[in-house]
Design a protein around this motif. Sequence first.
Motif, PDB file in Angstrom:
ATOM      1  N   ARG A   7       0.806  -1.226   0.000  1.00  0.00           N
ATOM      2  CA  ARG A   7       0.000   0.000   0.000  1.00  0.00           C
ATOM      3  C   ARG A   7       0.838   1.274   0.000  1.00  0.00           C
ATOM      4  O   ARG A   7       0.386   2.331   0.427  1.00  0.00           O
ATOM      5  N   ASP A   8       2.045   1.186  -0.478  1.00  0.00           N
ATOM      6  CA  ASP A   8       2.881   2.380  -0.673  1.00  0.00           C
ATOM      7  C   ASP A   8       2.639   2.898  -2.087  1.00  0.00           C
ATOM      8  O   ASP A   8       2.882   2.171  -3.063  1.00  0.00           O
ATOM      9  N   PHE A   9       2.152   4.119  -2.187  1.00  0.00           N
ATOM     10  CA  PHE A   9       1.832   4.674  -3.500  1.00  0.00           C
ATOM     11  C   PHE A   9       2.408   6.073  -3.691  1.00  0.00           C
ATOM     12  O   PHE A   9       2.479   6.862  -2.750  1.00  0.00           O
ATOM     13  N   ILE A  10       2.783   6.356  -4.932  1.00  0.00           N
ATOM     14  CA  ILE A  10       3.058   7.717  -5.369  1.00  0.00           C
ATOM     15  C   ILE A  10       1.846   8.138  -6.189  1.00  0.00           C
ATOM     16  O   ILE A  10       1.537   7.511  -7.207  1.00  0.00           O
ATOM     17  N   PHE A  11       1.151   9.141  -5.740  1.00  0.00           N
ATOM     18  CA  PHE A  11       0.034   9.695  -6.508  1.00  0.00           C
ATOM     19  C   PHE A  11       0.590  10.846  -7.343  1.00  0.00           C
ATOM     20  O   PHE A  11       0.958  11.888  -6.805  1.00  0.00           O
ATOM     21  N   ALA A  12       0.699  10.616  -8.640  1.00  0.00           N
ATOM     22  CA  ALA A  12       1.303  11.597  -9.548  1.00  0.00           C
ATOM     23  C   ALA A  12       0.208  12.375 -10.265  1.00  0.00           C
ATOM     24  O   ALA A  12      -0.477  11.840 -11.131  1.00  0.00           O
ATOM     25  N   PHE A  13       0.044  13.630  -9.877  1.00  0.00           N
ATOM     26  CA  PHE A  13      -0.933  14.506 -10.533  1.00  0.00           C
ATOM     27  C   PHE A  13      -0.259  15.118 -11.750  1.00  0.00           C
ATOM     28  O   PHE A  13       0.768  15.774 -11.633  1.00  0.00           O
ATOM     29  N   THR A  14      -0.844  14.891 -12.904  1.00  0.00           N
ATOM     30  CA  THR A  14      -0.228  15.346 -14.141  1.00  0.00           C
ATOM     31  C   THR A  14      -1.273  15.935 -15.076  1.00  0.00           C
ATOM     32  O   THR A  14      -2.454  15.957 -14.758  1.00  0.00           O
ATOM     33  N   ILE A 111       8.231   8.577 -16.242  1.00  0.00           N
ATOM     34  CA  ILE A 111       9.475   8.058 -15.662  1.00  0.00           C
ATOM     35  C   ILE A 111       9.193   7.400 -14.313  1.00  0.00           C
ATOM     36  O   ILE A 111       9.706   6.316 -14.018  1.00  0.00           O
ATOM     37  N   LEU A 112       8.364   8.034 -13.494  1.00  0.00           N
ATOM     38  CA  LEU A 112       7.990   7.438 -12.203  1.00  0.00           C
ATOM     39  C   LEU A 112       7.311   6.088 -12.411  1.00  0.00           C
ATOM     40  O   LEU A 112       7.588   5.114 -11.694  1.00  0.00           O
ATOM     41  N   LYS A 113       6.421   6.024 -13.396  1.00  0.00           N
ATOM     42  CA  LYS A 113       5.697   4.779 -13.683  1.00  0.00           C
ATOM     43  C   LYS A 113       6.667   3.686 -14.107  1.00  0.00           C
ATOM     44  O   LYS A 113       6.552   2.536 -13.672  1.00  0.00           O
ATOM     45  N   GLN A 114       7.626   4.026 -14.940  1.00  0.00           N
ATOM     46  CA  GLN A 114       8.611   3.046 -15.390  1.00  0.00           C
ATOM     47  C   GLN A 114       9.461   2.533 -14.222  1.00  0.00           C
ATOM     48  O   GLN A 114       9.811   1.355 -14.171  1.00  0.00           O
ATOM     49  N   MET A 115       9.755   3.414 -13.281  1.00  0.00           N
ATOM     50  CA  MET A 115      10.618   3.037 -12.162  1.00  0.00           C
ATOM     51  C   MET A 115       9.886   2.282 -11.061  1.00  0.00           C
ATOM     52  O   MET A 115      10.422   1.339 -10.489  1.00  0.00           O
ATOM     53  N   TYR A 116       8.661   2.723 -10.745  1.00  0.00           N
ATOM     54  CA  TYR A 116       7.955   2.173  -9.584  1.00  0.00           C
ATOM     55  C   TYR A 116       6.711   1.370  -9.943  1.00  0.00           C
ATOM     56  O   TYR A 116       6.018   0.877  -9.055  1.00  0.00           O
ATOM     57  N   GLY A 117       6.413   1.249 -11.231  1.00  0.00           N
ATOM     58  CA  GLY A 117       5.328   0.383 -11.693  1.00  0.00           C
ATOM     59  C   GLY A 117       3.993   0.626 -11.026  1.00  0.00           C
ATOM     60  O   GLY A 117       3.499   1.752 -10.978  1.00  0.00           O
ATOM     61  N   GLU A 118       3.422  -0.433 -10.480  1.00  0.00           N
ATOM     62  CA  GLU A 118       2.072  -0.369  -9.905  1.00  0.00           C
ATOM     63  C   GLU A 118       1.987   0.516  -8.653  1.00  0.00           C
ATOM     64  O   GLU A 118       0.890   0.820  -8.191  1.00  0.00           O
ATOM     65  N   HIS A 119       3.121   0.925  -8.133  1.00  0.00           N
ATOM     66  CA  HIS A 119       3.110   1.818  -6.972  1.00  0.00           C
ATOM     67  C   HIS A 119       2.876   3.273  -7.371  1.00  0.00           C
ATOM     68  O   HIS A 119       2.769   4.140  -6.505  1.00  0.00           O
ATOM     69  N   VAL A 120       2.813   3.537  -8.671  1.00  0.00           N
ATOM     70  CA  VAL A 120       2.532   4.890  -9.163  1.00  0.00           C
ATOM     71  C   VAL A 120       1.116   4.930  -9.730  1.00  0.00           C
ATOM     72  O   VAL A 120       0.763   4.140 -10.610  1.00  0.00           O
ATOM     73  N   VAL A 121       0.319   5.849  -9.202  1.00  0.00           N
ATOM     74  CA  VAL A 121      -1.040   6.064  -9.693  1.00  0.00           C
ATOM     75  C   VAL A 121      -1.069   7.447 -10.320  1.00  0.00           C
ATOM     76  O   VAL A 121      -0.862   8.459  -9.647  1.00  0.00           O
ATOM     77  N   ARG A 122      -1.287   7.493 -11.627  1.00  0.00           N
ATOM     78  CA  ARG A 122      -1.292   8.767 -12.351  1.00  0.00           C
ATOM     79  C   ARG A 122      -2.713   9.302 -12.454  1.00  0.00           C
ATOM     80  O   ARG A 122      -3.609   8.608 -12.934  1.00  0.00           O
ATOM     81  N   LEU A 123      -2.878  10.532 -11.982  1.00  0.00           N
ATOM     82  CA  LEU A 123      -4.170  11.214 -12.063  1.00  0.00           C
ATOM     83  C   LEU A 123      -4.021  12.363 -13.047  1.00  0.00           C
ATOM     84  O   LEU A 123      -3.330  13.351 -12.764  1.00  0.00           O
ATOM     85  N   PHE A 124      -4.642  12.220 -14.187  1.00  0.00           N
ATOM     86  CA  PHE A 124      -4.508  13.196 -15.253  1.00  0.00           C
ATOM     87  C   PHE A 124      -5.632  14.231 -15.125  1.00  0.00           C
ATOM     88  O   PHE A 124      -6.811  13.898 -15.223  1.00  0.00           O
TER      89      PHE A 124
END
Length: 195
Positions: A7-14, A111-124
């Motif tokens: 349950r460790d996530f990076i929420f990337a607002f883009t 880049i974050l998605k490539q590095m951390y995979g499923e731990h990155v949630v991108r919110l566009f």
Amino acid sequence: MYELKDRDFIFAFTGPDGVGRKTVAHSIGSTLEIKRVISYTTRKPRPSELNGQDYHFVTLEQFKEAEANGEFLESVEINGNWYGINKRDIEEAFKQNGSFYLVVNPHGAEILKQMYGEHVVRLFIFADRDTVVQRQRQQGLSEQEVADHLTHYDADMAYKEQCEHAFPNYELAHTVFRGTNILETYLNRDLIEED
């Protein structure tokens, strides 16, 4: 090296410049009490921005020195300004908070998605071109700055389909409500169990 938990996530607002992604991200982060990682940039602060709050504003020399030392997870040049995410900041945020958020352009999100995979949630977060122009003018940006940002608009919008979640930002309260609900499903902090 920190070992990530489920349950460790990076929420990337883009999304494109001027759609309000920073405002949306900060509102959701504040609502859910999620910490934020702040990027570095060589560009000058806009009238409403503060060092250490919106970005770490650094000189080109400081940025290039940090880059040469391998301090950045990613760095990119946009319209003559450099932006980067510090590796140590990401590592510390995972250790201290488990999950956190940041505001990045589509390049950084990828880049974050490539590095951390499923731990990155991108919110566009997005809005139509006219709305973007209007908002940037209200922020006090020059016509040249607005024009520079618009040169990336179509390319940034094309990234929408690759993100886990995408929603327009026309009514801030609605956008924040929707985003908060999305993040809650990942954080799964509900204290009530249903049979």
